[in-house]
Write an enzyme that holds these catalytic residues in place. Structure first.
Site, PDB file in Angstrom:
ATOM      1  N   SER A   1      -4.575  -2.938  -0.521  1.00  0.00           N
ATOM      2  CA  SER A   1      -4.286  -4.428  -0.199  1.00  0.00           C
ATOM      3  C   SER A   1      -4.273  -4.396   1.676  1.00  0.00           C
ATOM      4  O   SER A   1      -4.107  -3.511   2.074  1.00  0.00           O
ATOM      5  CB  SER A   1      -3.147  -5.146  -0.645  1.00  0.00           C
ATOM      6  OG  SER A   1      -2.973  -6.434  -0.082  1.00  0.00           O
TER       7      SER A   1
ATOM      8  N   TYR B   1       5.749  -3.203  -2.099  1.00  0.00           N
ATOM      9  CA  TYR B   1       4.257  -3.079  -2.189  1.00  0.00           C
ATOM     10  C   TYR B   1       3.453  -2.685  -1.158  1.00  0.00           C
ATOM     11  O   TYR B   1       2.561  -1.756  -1.404  1.00  0.00           O
ATOM     12  CB  TYR B   1       3.878  -4.940  -2.333  1.00  0.00           C
ATOM     13  CG  TYR B   1       2.669  -4.982  -2.744  1.00  0.00           C
ATOM     14  CD1 TYR B   1       1.914  -4.951  -4.159  1.00  0.00           C
ATOM     15  CD2 TYR B   1       1.651  -5.536  -1.848  1.00  0.00           C
ATOM     16  CE1 TYR B   1       0.653  -5.098  -4.347  1.00  0.00           C
ATOM     17  CE2 TYR B   1       0.309  -5.863  -2.197  1.00  0.00           C
ATOM     18  CZ  TYR B   1      -0.161  -5.818  -3.351  1.00  0.00           C
ATOM     19  OH  TYR B   1      -1.437  -5.935  -3.364  1.00  0.00           O
TER      20      TYR B   1
ATOM     21  N   LYS C   1       0.836   0.477  -1.311  1.00  0.00           N
ATOM     22  CA  LYS C   1      -0.497   0.263  -1.066  1.00  0.00           C
ATOM     23  C   LYS C   1      -0.943   1.204   0.017  1.00  0.00           C
ATOM     24  O   LYS C   1      -2.179   1.925   0.160  1.00  0.00           O
ATOM     25  CB  LYS C   1      -0.926  -0.993  -1.043  1.00  0.00           C
ATOM     26  CG  LYS C   1      -0.779  -1.967  -2.253  1.00  0.00           C
ATOM     27  CD  LYS C   1      -1.804  -1.601  -3.273  1.00  0.00           C
ATOM     28  CE  LYS C   1      -1.849  -2.542  -4.368  1.00  0.00           C
ATOM     29  NZ  LYS C   1      -2.684  -2.035  -5.486  1.00  0.00           N
TER      30      LYS C   1
END
Length: 276
Positions: free
Chosen positions: A152, A165, A169
């Site tokens: 991402s 997160y 990632k």
């Protein structure tokens, strides 16, 4: 002949959203697809849709965070189609909070699904890939396999409220670059696609009642404030809108095709022109 005719593709998190779009895309190009979702119904629906169109698909249902999932996923491909050509580590979700309000459970959950799960899947695939590559080399054939890890823009540039997160990632980018070096001798292209703002159930406009998803007994709130969506599309995305699951899948597809045979260890942003 279709570009992926006879190839065997494993796509985690392919019962819905981007994963579903990619499963349909690869199947239409001739790949036999192993579909995965946490729930039986969406996985079965994708398998049925692929078969209705004349393609080949089977399912491997379950959470990618289960310790034995990687082995089950890979073995499903070997048992069903006797091959292993494409692996897309797509499964995941978000569980956001600022760091002072984030629990250990929240932080670890993101590492488990976005980083540990792809690690286990690739580890399970390592020996079959080695054996396939050895046999092909002895036959004087050069056969390329494809790994695509889904990251991402949050993993590349960070994002407020997503320390867990973003960290997971970002780790996936490091995994991509390392595996491209380890598996180059096996003719495996390992690349990474970092998504920008894509319209899925995780990024739907937040309503007053709020939306949520059920993940392993947890009810996780999802959704984005409409004002933020509007600002993203008008001010931050040069193409002026969020992407569709099909457009996101197209970006991954590029790394699954023969045209990417001499591309490895790369990260490409699929985000409508978003820059960091």
């Amino acid at each position: 002949m279709k570009k992926l005719q006879g190839k065997v593709a494993l796509i985690s998190g392919s019962g819905r959203g981007i994963g579903r779009a990619l499963a349909l895309k690869l199947a239409r190009e001739g790949a036999c697809v192993v579909v995965n979702d946490m729930d039986q119904a969406p996985a079965d629906e994708v398998v049925a849709e692929i078969r209705k169109e004349g393609g080949e698909a089977t399912s491997c249902v379950g959470s990618v965070t289960a310790p034995d999932f990687g082995e089950r996923f890979v073995q499903t491909a070997l048992d069903s189609y006797k091959g292993l050509d494409i692996i897309v580590n797509n499964a995941g979700y978000t569980w956001d909070n600022v760091i002072q309000k984030m629990s250990d459970e929240q932080f670890q959950a993101m590492l488990d699904v976005h980083l540990a799960a792809p690690f286990r899947i690739l580890r399970a695939a390592a020996e079959p890939i080695r054996v396939f590559a050895k046999n092909e080399a002895q036959q004087g054939r050069e056969v390329f396999r494809k790994i695509v890890n889904i990251s991402s823009v949050a993993g590349l540039g960070g994002n407020t409220g997503q320390v867990s997160y973003s960290s997971a990632k970002a780790g996936l980018v490091g995994m991509t670059k390392t595996m491209s070096k380890e598996w180059g001798r096996y003719k495996v292209n390992v690349n990474c696609v970092a998504f920008g703002f894509i319209k899925t159930r995780l990024t739907q406009p937040l309503t007053e009642a709020g939306a949520s998803i059920d993940v392993e007994g947890r009810k996780i709130a999802v959704g984005v404030q409409p004002a933020f969506i509007d600002a993203m599309e008008k001010q931050m995305i040069p193409l002026g809108r969020a992407g569709t699951p099909e457009e996101a899948a197209d970006g991954v597809y590029l790394f699954c095709t023969p045209e990417s045979n001499y591309i490895s260890g790369q990260v490409v942003i699929v985000g409508g022109g978003v820059s960091l």
